[in-house]
Write an enzyme that holds these catalytic residues in place. Structure first.
Site, PDB file in Angstrom:
ATOM      1  N   TYR A   1       0.797  -1.119  -0.098  1.00  0.00           N
ATOM      2  CA  TYR A   1      -0.075   0.021  -0.022  1.00  0.00           C
ATOM      3  C   TYR A   1       0.863   1.345  -0.018  1.00  0.00           C
ATOM      4  CZ  TYR A   1      -4.060   2.629   1.458  1.00  0.00           C
ATOM      5  OH  TYR A   1      -5.312   3.519   1.425  1.00  0.00           O
ATOM      6  N   CYS A   2       0.714   2.022  -0.946  1.00  0.00           N
ATOM      7  CA  CYS A   2       1.415   3.457  -1.086  1.00  0.00           C
ATOM      8  C   CYS A   2       3.003   3.274  -1.025  1.00  0.00           C
ATOM      9  CB  CYS A   2       1.128   4.342   0.048  1.00  0.00           C
ATOM     10  SG  CYS A   2       1.294   6.059  -0.105  1.00  0.00           S
ATOM     11  N   VAL A   3       3.703   3.750   0.063  1.00  0.00           N
ATOM     12  CA  VAL A   3       5.019   3.778  -0.084  1.00  0.00           C
ATOM     13  C   VAL A   3       5.513   2.240   0.090  1.00  0.00           C
ATOM     14  CG1 VAL A   3       5.085   4.245   2.328  1.00  0.00           C
ATOM     15  CG2 VAL A   3       7.167   4.611   1.035  1.00  0.00           C
TER      16      VAL A   3
END
Length: 629
Positions: A362-364
């Protein structure tokens, strides 16, 4: 140094009530001169007893706060202590704004006069006066900050907010039309201009906010007392309060899906959730949440929990819970997080005696998952990962949105100055993300909490948003420099990790890529670019809403929609042009995709049930790390 004379309580109260009364009288006189016959809802201070009581409370709050701050002399500053650092990078640019240009001034003057006459005409005043017959005024500009009827019921406040909107449009347009500035610097200036204009909104100040003024009058000043309590509380904790911090308890209301911590390192804990079905997919699922936030964004209240839903679909779910950085983590870099992801996958496969696992980043953590896949591919170990799913994750940062405004050399230097003991305080990071959506996540709460004196409500998502996580400063600076600023991850072999060069083109693992249509942190144009670097099969899905709600969208909610295109398009425009829209949550689409790649099932027994007979575990979920501040 001689002590300053202390004011007596009665003097402070008299000064307080006198100031309010003088401001009220002055405002009435000014508006009577400008708009004869107009009633202005300024506070009435005739009830001296109640106003005096409010004055005593305000005085006590301020004295107590000053005493507390005096005891903290020499302590580390909070993010509220020196907000000028955030804007120091931008301050020198405003000399380039041509506001002193005669043509610009002439246009602003003419637009202002036209607006003044148009707005007043809606109230039957001036040369453009109209007969409204009791109908509501039709003001030329709309903005949700001024949607309350009280902003348009009175011509004074109508003029105030309409003039603000008109000036904001003109100033922002001036910034966007500036010539002779490099594109990156121009984007920063436009962004900083918007931030400044948002801060100067009349809705953020008590004497130009009719809703706040009415509240002060109704409560006889008690809303001022409560608002000051809220402000001083936030100043003390160094963070804006979005949600009632007492409303939720981890492990009870949030992060409550049953499970056990089955493995632990100084960087992360590995949680395994208890199965709820008799059979489960043979290949387990390992979720890597962003370490800039707490993992329970995917395990909010049960009806919103992605983890609970996935377990109920027959998946064996593992969650990585990252430790919030402290001084012991000062030397950690990106390599350590990539190695941690590989270690988590290895431990899961070893524990369940399976050859591979499905993964989510998720994301980074999705950006890092791409690097992890590249490392495994280079080392000939790609078969450890059966599939990879990316939630709003970027690898190509060319079009990475407003966060790129914080990655020039000066901004990175400011961030370095803010770091203490080798880590960046998560409250600074939270403030940055709040600025990206200033009106929704910052100024809206300034108005509610401070001007109106309202109590924060109980909201699980905002509670999570305020539950900040510290980051290792060394790694954070490298991430901003190497990825956001220099975009090196997509340059083959430009970066190294775990001893090998990174080349995303080596990734042949089946990938599922989810993007949010309204994502302001990982724009869809940026997320799409991952498809351009993969050598294996991929599926791209565009979800309604943004960075959080676009991901956390349970089927039972019946909200939003998603788009898919099975034609393997070559560009995002082609994807959108040929996409099919479906209502509701995209989670079932993802589950079907996962099962298509590996439908084999096994009985949910043995170590599929964490904490069973003979299974040594660390502790109950959600574990210690998520509670560490």
């Amino acid at each position: 140094m001689a002590d300053r004379p202390k004011q007596q309580p009665d003097e402070v109260i008299d000064a307080f009530t006198g100031l309010l009364k003088s401001q009220s009288d002055a405002t009435r006189q000014m508006m009577e001169a400008l708009l004869p016959g107009t009633e202005i809802p300024v506070p009435d201070t005739d009830d001296a007893a109640q106003w005096a009581e409010a004055g005593k409370k305000l005085q006590k709050l301020l004295i107590d706060f000053q005493s507390e701050q005096a005891r903290k002399v020499g302590a580390a500053p909070t993010p509220y202590a020196d907000p000028a650092k955030w804007f120091a990078t931008y301050s020198s640019w405003y000399g380039q704004m041509p506001l002193s240009d005669p043509d610009t001034q002439k246009k602003l003057w003419e637009d202002g006069l036209a607006l003044f006459e148009t707005v007043l005409g809606q109230y039957g005043i001036g040369p453009r006066a109209e007969e409204k017959g009791g109908e509501a005024p039709e003001l030329p500009r709309k903005d949700r900050r001024f949607s309350d009827p009280r902003w348009s019921e009175n011509p004074f406040f109508a003029i105030v907010h309409q003039a603000y909107l008109m000036l904001s449009e003109n100033i922002e347009q001036i910034a966007e039309n500036l010539d002779g500035i490099e594109p990156a610097r121009k984007r920063q200036m436009v962004f900083a201009t918007r931030m400044l204009l948002d801060a100067l909104s009349p809705s953020n100040f008590p004497l130009t906010n009719p809703v706040a003024l009415e509240r002060v009058r109704e409560t006889k000043g008690e809303s001022l007392v409560k608002g000051l309590e809220n402000l001083l509380s936030d100043l003390t904790r160094g963070q804006l309060t979005h949600s009632d911090p007492r409303a939720f308890e981890l492990g009870k209301d949030l992060a409550a899906t049953p499970g056990k911590v089955v493995y632990e390192t100084p960087l992360f804990q590995l949680i395994q959730y208890a199965p709820t079905t008799e059979k489960v997919l043979e290949a387990p699922l390992v979720i890597f949440p962003p370490w800039i936030n707490r993992f329970y964004i995917l395990d909010l209240v049960p009806r919103k929990s992605f983890v609970k839903w996935a377990v109920d679909q027959g998946l064996t779910v593992f969650m990585v819970s990252w430790k919030s950085a402290d001084a012991s983590m000062a030397d950690l870099e990106w390599d350590d997080y990539i190695a941690a992801q590989i270690e988590a996958i290895d431990k899961v496969c070893e524990r369940l005696k399976v050859p591979s696992a499905h993964t989510i980043g998720y994301c980074v953590a999705g950006t890092t998952l791409a690097a992890t896949l590249a490392v495994l591919a280079r080392k000939g170990e790609a078969d450890k990962v059966r599939s990879a799913t990316f939630f709003t994750a970027q690898v190509d940062f060319e079009h990475a949105g407003d966060l790129k405004n914080f990655v020039d050399d000066a901004s990175i230097e400011v961030i370095g100055q803010l770091a203490q003991d080798g880590y960046v305080d998560g409250r600074y990071l939270a403030a940055t993300f709040n600025l990206l959506r200033g009106n929704e996540l910052l100024w809206n709460y300034v108005s509610k909490n401070y001007l109106m004196g309202e109590e924060p409500t109980a909201f699980d998502l905002l509670h999570w948003n305020g539950d900040v996580t510290n980051l290792p400063a060394k790694w954070h600076r490298r991430y901003l420099r190497d990825l956001y600023r220099d975009n090196r991850l997509v340059v083959p072999d430009s970066l190294k990790a775990c001893g090998v060069p990174l080349d995303l083109r080596r990734i042949e693992t089946p990938c599922y890529i989810q993007a949010g249509r309204e994502d302001h942190i990982a724009p869809v144009e940026s997320v799409w670019k991952l498809t351009r670097y993969l050598s294996g099969p991929w599926t791209f899905l565009l979800a309604g809403s943004g960075h959080i709600a676009g991901v956390v969208n349970p089927p039972a909610a019946g909200k939003y929609q998603y788009w898919v295109n099975d034609a393997n398009p070559d560009s995002l425009d082609d994807f959108i042009a040929g996409a099919t829209e479906y209502p509701g949550s995209w989670w079932p689409h993802w589950e079907a995709w996962l099962r298509d790649h590996d439908p084999a099932e096994v009985n949910a027994r043995g170590k599929r049930k964490p904490g069973g007979r003979g299974d040594k575990v660390v502790e109950d979920a959600p574990g210690r790390y998520v509670k560490t501040r």
